[in-house]
Design a protein around this motif. Structure first.
Motif, mmCIF file in Angstrom:
data_model
loop_
_atom_site.group_PDB
_atom_site.id
_atom_site.type_symbol
_atom_site.label_atom_id
_atom_site.label_comp_id
_atom_site.label_asym_id
_atom_site.label_seq_id
_atom_site.Cartn_x
_atom_site.Cartn_y
_atom_site.Cartn_z
ATOM 1 N N GLU A 152 31.517 37.220 44.699
ATOM 2 C CA GLU A 152 32.508 36.453 44.920
ATOM 3 C C GLU A 152 34.005 36.991 45.124
ATOM 4 O OE1 GLU A 152 32.637 32.953 45.574
ATOM 5 O OE2 GLU A 152 30.508 32.806 45.485
ATOM 6 N N PHE A 153 34.192 37.826 44.204
ATOM 7 C CA PHE A 153 35.634 38.470 44.314
ATOM 8 C C PHE A 153 35.766 39.947 44.753
ATOM 9 C CE2 PHE A 153 35.758 34.769 41.779
ATOM 10 C CZ PHE A 153 36.676 34.323 41.892
ATOM 11 N N ASP B 270 36.507 41.138 47.540
ATOM 12 C CA ASP B 270 37.762 41.622 48.424
ATOM 13 C C ASP B 270 39.163 41.758 47.828
ATOM 14 O OD1 ASP B 270 35.957 41.443 50.541
ATOM 15 O OD2 ASP B 270 36.211 39.428 51.165
ATOM 16 N N GLY B 271 39.629 43.042 48.015
ATOM 17 C CA GLY B 271 41.170 43.198 47.757
ATOM 18 C C GLY B 271 41.521 42.699 46.384
ATOM 19 N N TYR B 272 42.559 41.848 46.679
ATOM 20 C CA TYR B 272 43.382 41.432 45.732
ATOM 21 C C TYR B 272 42.602 39.924 45.196
ATOM 22 C CZ TYR B 272 47.983 43.251 45.537
ATOM 23 O OH TYR B 272 49.148 44.136 45.511
ATOM 24 N N PRO C 30 40.965 31.766 39.847
ATOM 25 C CA PRO C 30 39.941 31.278 38.673
ATOM 26 C C PRO C 30 40.823 31.191 37.360
ATOM 27 C CG PRO C 30 39.916 33.668 39.418
ATOM 28 C CD PRO C 30 40.627 33.006 40.345
ATOM 29 N N LEU D 73 34.552 30.625 38.776
ATOM 30 C CA LEU D 73 34.649 31.768 39.386
ATOM 31 C C LEU D 73 34.049 31.616 40.773
ATOM 32 C CD1 LEU D 73 33.670 34.049 36.206
ATOM 33 C CD2 LEU D 73 35.710 34.266 37.708
ATOM 34 N N THR D 74 34.515 31.082 41.686
ATOM 35 C CA THR D 74 33.882 31.106 43.098
ATOM 36 C C THR D 74 35.126 31.328 43.945
ATOM 37 O OG1 THR D 74 34.273 28.810 42.981
ATOM 38 C CG2 THR D 74 32.015 29.575 42.649
ATOM 39 N N ARG D 75 35.046 31.669 45.205
ATOM 40 C CA ARG D 75 36.073 31.883 45.720
ATOM 41 C C ARG D 75 35.704 31.562 47.521
ATOM 42 N NH1 ARG D 75 38.759 37.061 48.611
ATOM 43 N NH2 ARG D 75 40.762 36.395 48.483
ATOM 44 N N THR E 81 36.363 28.947 49.179
ATOM 45 C CA THR E 81 37.515 28.628 50.134
ATOM 46 C C THR E 81 38.040 29.776 50.800
ATOM 47 O OG1 THR E 81 37.840 26.789 48.720
ATOM 48 C CG2 THR E 81 39.606 27.545 50.321
ATOM 49 N N GLU E 82 38.342 30.754 50.010
ATOM 50 C CA GLU E 82 39.056 31.914 50.594
ATOM 51 C C GLU E 82 38.223 32.789 51.397
ATOM 52 O OE1 GLU E 82 39.678 31.063 47.654
ATOM 53 O OE2 GLU E 82 41.405 29.838 48.318
ATOM 54 N N ARG E 83 36.848 32.846 51.054
ATOM 55 C CA ARG E 83 35.981 33.868 51.865
ATOM 56 C C ARG E 83 35.639 33.180 53.117
ATOM 57 N NH1 ARG E 83 31.388 34.329 49.957
ATOM 58 N NH2 ARG E 83 31.060 32.966 48.232
ATOM 59 N N ASN F 108 47.038 34.697 54.287
ATOM 60 C CA ASN F 108 47.558 35.442 53.211
ATOM 61 C C ASN F 108 47.793 36.958 53.650
ATOM 62 O OD1 ASN F 108 48.931 36.275 50.875
ATOM 63 N ND2 ASN F 108 47.731 35.052 49.626
ATOM 64 N N LEU G 252 48.606 39.364 51.903
ATOM 65 C CA LEU G 252 48.098 39.972 50.821
ATOM 66 C C LEU G 252 46.649 40.121 50.946
ATOM 67 C CD1 LEU G 252 49.891 40.477 48.163
ATOM 68 C CD2 LEU G 252 48.479 38.744 47.010
ATOM 69 N N GLN G 253 46.104 39.361 51.273
ATOM 70 C CA GLN G 253 44.495 39.507 51.566
ATOM 71 C C GLN G 253 44.005 40.139 52.922
ATOM 72 O OE1 GLN G 253 43.168 38.910 48.772
ATOM 73 N NE2 GLN G 253 44.185 37.298 47.731
ATOM 74 N N GLY H 67 42.547 43.805 52.697
ATOM 75 C CA GLY H 67 41.664 44.220 51.538
ATOM 76 C C GLY H 67 40.176 43.781 51.730
ATOM 77 N N VAL H 68 39.945 43.061 53.062
ATOM 78 C CA VAL H 68 38.824 42.491 53.280
ATOM 79 C C VAL H 68 37.556 43.831 53.263
ATOM 80 C CG1 VAL H 68 37.025 41.070 54.764
ATOM 81 C CG2 VAL H 68 39.339 40.588 54.235
ATOM 82 N N LEU H 69 36.420 43.602 52.554
ATOM 83 C CA LEU H 69 35.566 45.002 52.558
ATOM 84 C C LEU H 69 34.572 44.930 53.771
ATOM 85 C CD1 LEU H 69 36.523 45.162 49.634
ATOM 86 C CD2 LEU H 69 34.296 45.221 48.988
ATOM 87 N N ARG I 181 30.756 46.776 50.464
ATOM 88 C CA ARG I 181 30.027 45.850 49.947
ATOM 89 C C ARG I 181 28.750 46.489 49.288
ATOM 90 N NH1 ARG I 181 30.656 40.523 49.393
ATOM 91 N NH2 ARG I 181 32.754 39.774 50.237
#
Lengths: 381, 381
Positions: free
Chosen positions: A38-39, A41-43, A59, B8-10, B12-14, B20, B22-23, B26-28, B33
């Motif tokens: 889930e986490f 990527d980057g920041y 979180p 601990l889920t993300r 929405t952003e993924r 943003n 900032l993000q 930083g995407v892998l 991965r």
């Protein structure tokens, strides 16, 4: 630009029984692997930051730090990049260059390096030498008395709760009491204990505790824990004059990415496993007993051991190495054939290992494997 | 012990288009991965360590750092926990408490916090104010001349290569020359540039460069890059007196876990993508042009922009917010309906955003979405 091949696989260590004590406590449970996904990527943990990592609600880092503080019974908990960074932060906040601190003779090298980076003078409490290499409260009392007699101020007392050479568990509570009697706060390095065995900072008279997520708390490195008592929080967690919410020793925020997500996901698992610590110690003692049945193999350090990290003198493997066509590599290679890794290639005179987290069946298999290797090559002697 | 639910889920952003800034960097990529999967556990990169992280051959960290030094044209490269930790290490190695350093008026808060943690006095080179908020070589020259006239020694000049408020790209080469003419080394903060655009430390007269893996190098945080020139390597990478191989400012080792594996895996991808930087800037300029067609929307900072991070004044959204039943939340919610996230909830007067790494189709969709939201709610005014 042409990049080299970095060999980014780790299947040998992932797929075999890894005896390296450094690696036994850092294996991720499934929940932490999911959090890592889930986490990744980057920041990743910073989407909903209002300016302070430790106050993020999504979180729920804020709630996690409350739980963590409860878990180790300290007033304030922060994550750092590791135990060493926590030690440096405490030393940097409390001491000026030239200050004297007292450390144990079994301290990890990072204690020395953190102190040296701060320009501190270290006075060591020696261990009691072979065969147990014990660190004692009396040793601390003597050193502190001696410094007091010489009129030398001490800014900090540091104790390695469980050291990485012998796996000796120290009497932190008594040493903390002695430090406090001398008017000096105690920093307890719990890198090899927090996450393996129950930690109660207050009961151990520790003003500061540091832990290591990657070493003992089932988290992806680099991540550590810093616990601070109320009394010292204003100093160690002091804020920037210019950016009112930012804590200076944390440089604002520390764990801005995946490792903290794994530490959070692992906390319930870790809180559960420390309750089984006595069984882990029993398992290790059984393993030591089995190993010591091999001719000349002796566990050094406190006996019976009180930790999963054990150090063995193994002269028999060294003698075999002298005669074996593969010399010192034979032990590593014979173990590898049996799907056991984590003893350094070439090491035969002595080694450190741990069976933490293995099933009894796996532990038996590991002990049998060492015995089998000796049985197979004794004929060379 | 009962742990809270840390959420601990993300997803929405993924799963949405995240604006943003900032993000965005930083995407892998998939390679990173995979590396994260391989190196999830604890101290995963330390299996074959002989005492120094930067010399590990398996995975080939040593070779990676050579490649990395080449990538940014510096003599020595190390990984740190992030750009801020790199800045602190340089300041801590070079300066004594009370020393004066010169920094730009657009510096990130972590520059201030790192300097404050070291007890340094900061003298700021102000930006030129609205609408471009430019940092100029002339500004640095004036400040340095003024300090020189007053007989005040300067230990370090710091410049933010691309700042995080306006995305202004500074003339590092000229400012580095001015610093050197004044006999002061230059620390260049490349957190928003290294990994996005080509960096040549030597050409920019930078004695030190810091970068951010999680911000701009497609890596899992926390990880940063520190580049040091030969001239300063003995000081910044000085070794412990007691543990001969350990570098003090690194506390021995820094990135002992998963993030460095992702940075390594991403380097070929990152080295490739910086070659496409001009296209990214063109794409951003197109996006700005589209946004500025919306009534009252203006990009602030240098124009035309030279970076993907752009800041907009958006009075129209603020006016709508006054009338909208959801008030300031309407913009966030309307964007979210369109699978766009990354603008803070409640923010309508102005915002920063980035379309770095999105396809032209995605960028068009994002621009159209903002226009559509205005068209839909203009009637409220």
């Amino acid at each position: 630009m042409e990049c080299q091949d970095y060999g980014l696989t780790r299947n040998t260590e992932r797929e075999n029984l890894n005896l390296n004590p450094l690696q036994r406590g850092g294996v991720l449970p499934i929940e932490a692997r999911k959090a890592l996904y889930e986490f990744s990527d980057g920041y990743s943990v910073c989407d909903y930051c209002g300016g302070r990592l430790d106050e993020i609600a999504k979180p729920h880092i804020h709630g996690f730090l409350d739980d963590l503080a409860g878990f180790i019974n300290t007033d304030h908990a922060r994550t750092t990049h590791g135990a060493r960074e926590g030690k440096f932060a405490v030393m940097h906040a409390l001491c000026k260059p030239g200050d004297t601190i007292v450390v144990d003779g079994n301290a990890h090298y990072t204690t020395h390096v953190a102190a040296e980076r701060c320009g501190l003078k270290m006075v060591e409490v020696p261990n009691e030498g072979e065969p147990e290499y014990k660190i004692t409260p009396e040793g601390y009392r003597e050193v502190l008395d001696d410094l007091s007699d010489r009129g030398e101020d001490v800014s900090l007392v540091l104790l390695t709760h469980v050291d990485g050479n012998y796996g000796n568990l120290t009497d932190a509570r008594s040493i903390g009491k002695i430090a406090h009697d001398a008017g000096v706060p105690l920093l307890l390095n719990c890198a090899y204990s927090m996450g393996r065995l129950p930690i109660d900072a207050k009961a151990m008279n520790a003003d500061f505790v540091v832990g290591s997520g990657h070493k003992s708390m089932a988290a992806s490195g680099p991540i550590g824990v810093l616990g601070v008592s109320d009394e010292w929080a204003d100093l160690v967690l002091r804020k920037s004059g210019r950016h009112a919410v930012k804590e200076l020793e944390m440089l604002g925020c520390t764990s801005r990415g995946a490792p903290i997500a794994t530490l959070m996901a692992s906390l319930p698992h870790v809180a559960e496993r420390v309750q089984q610590w006595d069984e882990e110690v029993e398992k290790t003692r059984g393993f030591v007993a089995k190993m010591e049945k091999i001719e000349g193999v002796t566990q050094v350090g406190v006996k019976p051991t009180e930790h999963d990290l054990v150090r063995f003198e193994t002269p028999i493997f060294d003698k075999i190495a002298e005669k074996h066509p593969r010399r010192g590599f034979f032990l590593y290679e014979e173990l590898k054939k049996r799907n056991i890794v984590g003893i350094k290639r070439g090491q035969t005179k002595w080694f450190k290992c741990s069976v933490y987290g293995f099933s009894q069946g796996q532990v038996d298999y590991i002990g049998d494997s060492f015995a089998e290797i000796v049985a197979e090559y004794e004929k060379l002697l």
